[in-house]
Design an enzyme around this catalytic site. Structure first.
Site: not given
Length: 260
Positions: A92, A94, A96, A148, A151
């Site tokens: 992803c 993302d 993080r 994750h 999400c």
């Protein structure tokens, strides 16, 4: 031939984006006031630059490069001649979820494709090109699909709001939700979100193992395909059981494997 491998505030608006065109001293009271504002603005710029992550990153880059060169003297010279990653990571976007950091690996170890909610559309040229290049030309040993917790894409697919351009992108994830609606509705909201993360990883694994280039590599040189979930609250990766039955593998080979 392919080449080698922010919060709003009720305070008065800041003028930190403005910069004076002249630094010459002014004799008028009005201009003196403007000059004072410009000085305050310059101080704001300096304060902002000390916390801005882009500026911080640029400052720290040379330190990181020097430290990495000391610890791994041959790394950059080797990378300059080409890449030989062992892992293709599909994850992803993302912020993080930094794959190389969470694995404790170095530049050159992981070939990466990331998008919203680590979704694989069968006809997507971007992910398809990455997979083919990594498997056929870089000859990676592992393909990883990583979802994750927490999400945003999964949360969006669990809701029913119109999201513009995200709607067609999230369609495969909504389809997974539809097929598993009874299961998801039997769970708490947190449990359902986590379950959809898992189901989404499994769906993307289905897509990647329907690609002939991947099937050939599995047969011919033992390419391994893995499903992982990253817990953003702990930094820990968990591996899913993704072992397919012999019947599923045979059916996949018949339906999807093509000859050159």
């Amino acid at each position: 031939m392919l080449p080698s491998p922010s919060q709003n505030s009720s305070a008065a608006p800041s003028t930190h984006r403005l910069s004076p065109f002249s630094t010459s001293a002014s004799l008028s009271c009005a201009n003196h006031k403007t000059h004072g504002t410009a000085s305050a603005t310059s101080q704001t710029d300096r304060d902002d630059s000390s916390t801005d992550k882009y500026s911080t990153g640029l400052r720290q880059n040379q330190e990181w490069a020097a430290k990495t060169a000391r610890e791994h003297p041959d790394l950059f010279r080797t990378l300059a001649t080409g890449q030989q990653p062992q892992i293709l990571w599909i994850g992803c976007s993302d912020s993080r979820c930094p794959e190389t950091s969470m694995l404790g690996l170095q530049p050159g170890d992981v070939f990466v494709h990331r998008n919203i909610a680590n979704i694989l559309h069968p006809g997507d040229l971007s992910s398809g090109a990455v997979i083919e290049y990594a498997v056929q030309h870089l000859r990676v040993k592992h393909v990883v699909i990583c979802g994750h917790t927490s999400c945003g894409g999964v949360a969006a697919a669990m809701g029913n709001k119109q999201l513009g351009i995200l709607d067609p992108w999230l369609l495969p994830l909504r389809q997974v939700r539809e097929r598993n609606l009874a299961l998801l509705q039997s769970l708490s909201s947190d449990e359902a979100a986590l379950k959809l993360v898992e189901l989404n990883v499994r769906e993307s694994l289905n897509v990647v193992t329907q690609k002939s280039v991947v099937l050939s590599a599995i047969q011919e040189r033992g390419l391994q395909v893995h499903g992982l979930i990253y817990d953003v609250a702990s930094g820990v990766l968990s591996e899913l059981d993704t072992q397919d039955s012999e019947d599923i593998i045979r059916a996949r080979l018949v339906a999807f494997k093509t000859d050159a």
